[in-house]
Design a protein around this motif. Structure first.
Motif, PDB file in Angstrom:
ATOM      1  N   ASN A  55      90.233  32.513 -73.267  1.00  0.00           N
ATOM      2  CA  ASN A  55      91.002  31.284 -73.091  1.00  0.00           C
ATOM      3  C   ASN A  55      92.285  31.546 -72.312  1.00  0.00           C
ATOM      4  OD1 ASN A  55      91.843  28.475 -73.761  1.00  0.00           O
ATOM      5  ND2 ASN A  55      93.384  29.525 -74.993  1.00  0.00           N
ATOM      6  N   LYS A  56      92.955  32.625 -72.665  1.00  0.00           N
ATOM      7  CA  LYS A  56      94.237  32.931 -72.031  1.00  0.00           C
ATOM      8  C   LYS A  56      94.053  33.299 -70.562  1.00  0.00           C
ATOM      9  CE  LYS A  56      98.567  35.044 -73.442  1.00  0.00           C
ATOM     10  NZ  LYS A  56      99.220  35.815 -74.526  1.00  0.00           N
ATOM     11  N   ALA A  57      92.981  34.011 -70.260  1.00  0.00           N
ATOM     12  CA  ALA A  57      92.743  34.444 -68.886  1.00  0.00           C
ATOM     13  C   ALA A  57      92.315  33.290 -67.993  1.00  0.00           C
ATOM     14  CB  ALA A  57      91.682  35.542 -68.866  1.00  0.00           C
ATOM     15  N   ALA A  58      91.730  32.253 -68.565  1.00  0.00           N
ATOM     16  CA  ALA A  58      91.124  31.177 -67.760  1.00  0.00           C
ATOM     17  C   ALA A  58      92.049  30.496 -66.740  1.00  0.00           C
ATOM     18  CB  ALA A  58      90.447  30.169 -68.674  1.00  0.00           C
ATOM     19  N   PRO A  59      93.283  30.046 -67.063  1.00  0.00           N
ATOM     20  CA  PRO A  59      93.853  29.906 -68.400  1.00  0.00           C
ATOM     21  C   PRO A  59      93.541  28.523 -68.955  1.00  0.00           C
ATOM     22  CG  PRO A  59      95.540  29.422 -66.784  1.00  0.00           C
ATOM     23  CD  PRO A  59      94.271  29.713 -66.010  1.00  0.00           C
ATOM     24  N   GLY A  60      93.489  28.453 -70.304  1.00  0.00           N
ATOM     25  CA  GLY A  60      93.261  27.174 -70.947  1.00  0.00           C
ATOM     26  C   GLY A  60      94.153  27.019 -72.158  1.00  0.00           C
ATOM     27  N   VAL A  61      94.017  25.890 -72.836  1.00  0.00           N
ATOM     28  CA  VAL A  61      94.780  25.642 -74.060  1.00  0.00           C
ATOM     29  C   VAL A  61      93.873  25.637 -75.281  1.00  0.00           C
ATOM     30  CG1 VAL A  61      96.627  24.408 -72.886  1.00  0.00           C
ATOM     31  CG2 VAL A  61      94.642  23.135 -73.746  1.00  0.00           C
ATOM     32  N   GLY A  62      92.587  25.831 -75.047  1.00  0.00           N
ATOM     33  CA  GLY A  62      91.633  25.892 -76.144  1.00  0.00           C
ATOM     34  C   GLY A  62      90.269  26.287 -75.620  1.00  0.00           C
ATOM     35  N   LEU A  63      89.474  26.887 -76.490  1.00  0.00           N
ATOM     36  CA  LEU A  63      88.130  27.302 -76.109  1.00  0.00           C
ATOM     37  C   LEU A  63      87.254  27.272 -77.351  1.00  0.00           C
ATOM     38  CD1 LEU A  63      86.534  28.495 -73.609  1.00  0.00           C
ATOM     39  CD2 LEU A  63      86.940  30.730 -74.654  1.00  0.00           C
ATOM     40  N   ALA A  64      86.089  26.656 -77.211  1.00  0.00           N
ATOM     41  CA  ALA A  64      85.133  26.574 -78.310  1.00  0.00           C
ATOM     42  C   ALA A  64      84.000  27.565 -78.086  1.00  0.00           C
ATOM     43  CB  ALA A  64      84.587  25.156 -78.418  1.00  0.00           C
ATOM     44  N   ALA A  65      83.437  28.057 -79.178  1.00  0.00           N
ATOM     45  CA  ALA A  65      82.387  29.076 -79.085  1.00  0.00           C
ATOM     46  C   ALA A  65      81.211  28.674 -78.194  1.00  0.00           C
ATOM     47  CB  ALA A  65      81.896  29.439 -80.488  1.00  0.00           C
ATOM     48  N   PRO A  66      80.761  27.406 -78.207  1.00  0.00           N
ATOM     49  CA  PRO A  66      79.667  27.047 -77.297  1.00  0.00           C
ATOM     50  C   PRO A  66      79.999  27.294 -75.824  1.00  0.00           C
ATOM     51  CG  PRO A  66      79.870  25.390 -79.006  1.00  0.00           C
ATOM     52  CD  PRO A  66      81.060  26.307 -79.152  1.00  0.00           C
ATOM     53  N   GLN A  67      81.288  27.325 -75.496  1.00  0.00           N
ATOM     54  CA  GLN A  67      81.682  27.551 -74.103  1.00  0.00           C
ATOM     55  C   GLN A  67      81.469  28.997 -73.655  1.00  0.00           C
ATOM     56  OE1 GLN A  67      85.594  25.253 -74.664  1.00  0.00           O
ATOM     57  NE2 GLN A  67      85.086  24.899 -72.502  1.00  0.00           N
ATOM     58  N   VAL A  68      81.192  29.887 -74.607  1.00  0.00           N
ATOM     59  CA  VAL A  68      80.783  31.243 -74.239  1.00  0.00           C
ATOM     60  C   VAL A  68      79.340  31.475 -74.660  1.00  0.00           C
ATOM     61  CG1 VAL A  68      83.122  32.196 -74.234  1.00  0.00           C
ATOM     62  CG2 VAL A  68      81.754  32.290 -76.344  1.00  0.00           C
ATOM     63  N   GLY A  69      78.624  30.380 -74.923  1.00  0.00           N
ATOM     64  CA  GLY A  69      77.198  30.451 -75.182  1.00  0.00           C
ATOM     65  C   GLY A  69      76.794  30.664 -76.616  1.00  0.00           C
ATOM     66  N   VAL A  70      77.710  30.455 -77.566  1.00  0.00           N
ATOM     67  CA  VAL A  70      77.397  30.652 -78.985  1.00  0.00           C
ATOM     68  C   VAL A  70      77.530  29.314 -79.711  1.00  0.00           C
ATOM     69  CG1 VAL A  70      77.893  31.926 -81.081  1.00  0.00           C
ATOM     70  CG2 VAL A  70      78.321  32.992 -78.868  1.00  0.00           C
ATOM     71  N   SER A  71      76.434  28.827 -80.248  1.00  0.00           N
ATOM     72  CA  SER A  71      76.421  27.513 -80.891  1.00  0.00           C
ATOM     73  C   SER A  71      76.843  27.629 -82.358  1.00  0.00           C
ATOM     74  CB  SER A  71      75.026  26.888 -80.792  1.00  0.00           C
ATOM     75  OG  SER A  71      75.045  25.546 -81.234  1.00  0.00           O
ATOM     76  N   VAL A  72      78.135  27.865 -82.544  1.00  0.00           N
ATOM     77  CA  VAL A  72      78.701  27.986 -83.882  1.00  0.00           C
ATOM     78  C   VAL A  72      80.059  27.314 -83.890  1.00  0.00           C
ATOM     79  CG1 VAL A  72      79.853  30.215 -83.454  1.00  0.00           C
ATOM     80  CG2 VAL A  72      79.131  29.613 -85.780  1.00  0.00           C
ATOM     81  N   GLN A  73      80.459  26.781 -85.044  1.00  0.00           N
ATOM     82  CA  GLN A  73      81.676  25.976 -85.131  1.00  0.00           C
ATOM     83  C   GLN A  73      82.934  26.840 -85.278  1.00  0.00           C
ATOM     84  OE1 GLN A  73      81.564  22.555 -87.717  1.00  0.00           O
ATOM     85  NE2 GLN A  73      79.402  22.209 -87.318  1.00  0.00           N
ATOM     86  N   ILE A  74      83.313  27.430 -84.168  1.00  0.00           N
ATOM     87  CA  ILE A  74      84.549  28.214 -84.091  1.00  0.00           C
ATOM     88  C   ILE A  74      85.250  27.848 -82.796  1.00  0.00           C
ATOM     89  CG2 ILE A  74      85.580  30.516 -83.980  1.00  0.00           C
ATOM     90  CD1 ILE A  74      83.093  31.603 -85.395  1.00  0.00           C
TER      91      ILE A  74
END
Length: 208
Positions: A55-74
């Motif tokens: 998230n920090k490198a992107a940079p963004g203000v938030g990142l959800a696990a599905p955005q890295v290909g993991v379908s879990v609620q984190i």
């Protein structure tokens, strides 16, 4: 399996950042599985740190696990709010210290909503206005397994809604005003006012 995918990413990118999944991939449109101990505490901590680095490198203000290909609620959230005082006041955007939200839920505190442009790391180069709730009551579990109940307002509430929506298979484009869509380049040169009232009038979209 979610646990296998988490362990794979943690091992592969232990000192780096994970690739961010682009809009159109099925994982972004599936309701994510609740986290229920699919990995042990040390792997969970490492995965959260991987999300933070990415998230920090992107940079963004938030990142959800599905955005890295993991379908879990984190999801992870962090906003240094590098904006002018004028923008900070207009958007109620103030620094948000890093935290991870596991199995997050939110409900509006009151009916007030505000519309501002937002984007998504899974859809780079574009932005759209989303009218979101101004104040929230939230519940989530932290990395230590403790239940947290917090209220958020302004931009912090916007980030929480955006990231939690990701875990439901919802992308900001699903909630955005269609006529507000713009490239980032045009946003920065034409519509980058503290509040998008001019854009709403000229482009013809609704603004709460």
């Amino acid at each position: 399996m979610v646990g296998d995918r988490i362990r794979e990413l943690v091992e592969k990118y232990q000192d780096g950042t994970a690739p961010i999944v682009s809009l159109g991939e099925a994982v972004l449109r599936q309701p994510a599985e609740r986290f229920d101990g699919q990995v042990d505490d040390s792997v969970l901590v490492a995965f959260v740190e991987l999300l933070r680095r990415t998230n920090k490198a992107a940079p963004g203000v938030g990142l959800a696990a599905p955005q890295v290909g993991v379908s879990v609620q984190i999801a992870v959230l962090e906003d240094p709010a590098p904006v002018s005082d004028e923008v900070a006041e207009a958007r109620q955007r103030y620094p948000l210290e890093f935290f991870a939200a596991i199995n997050p839920e939110y409900r509006p505190h009151g009916a007030q909503r505000r519309g501002f442009y937002e984007g998504c790391l899974s859809m780079p180069g574009w932005a759209g206005v989303v009218n979101r709730y101004l104040n929230l009551h939230t519940t989530y579990t932290d990395v230590a397994g403790n239940t947290q109940r917090r209220t958020f307002s302004g931009w912090q509430a916007r980030i929480f809604q955006h990231e939690t929506d990701h875990l439901r298979g919802t992308i900001y484009v699903d909630k955005a005003e269609p006529r507000s869509f713009t490239t980032i380049e045009t946003l920065q040169t034409r519509w980058n006012d503290p509040v998008p009232t001019t854009a709403a009038r000229v482009l013809g979209f609704h603004l709460d």
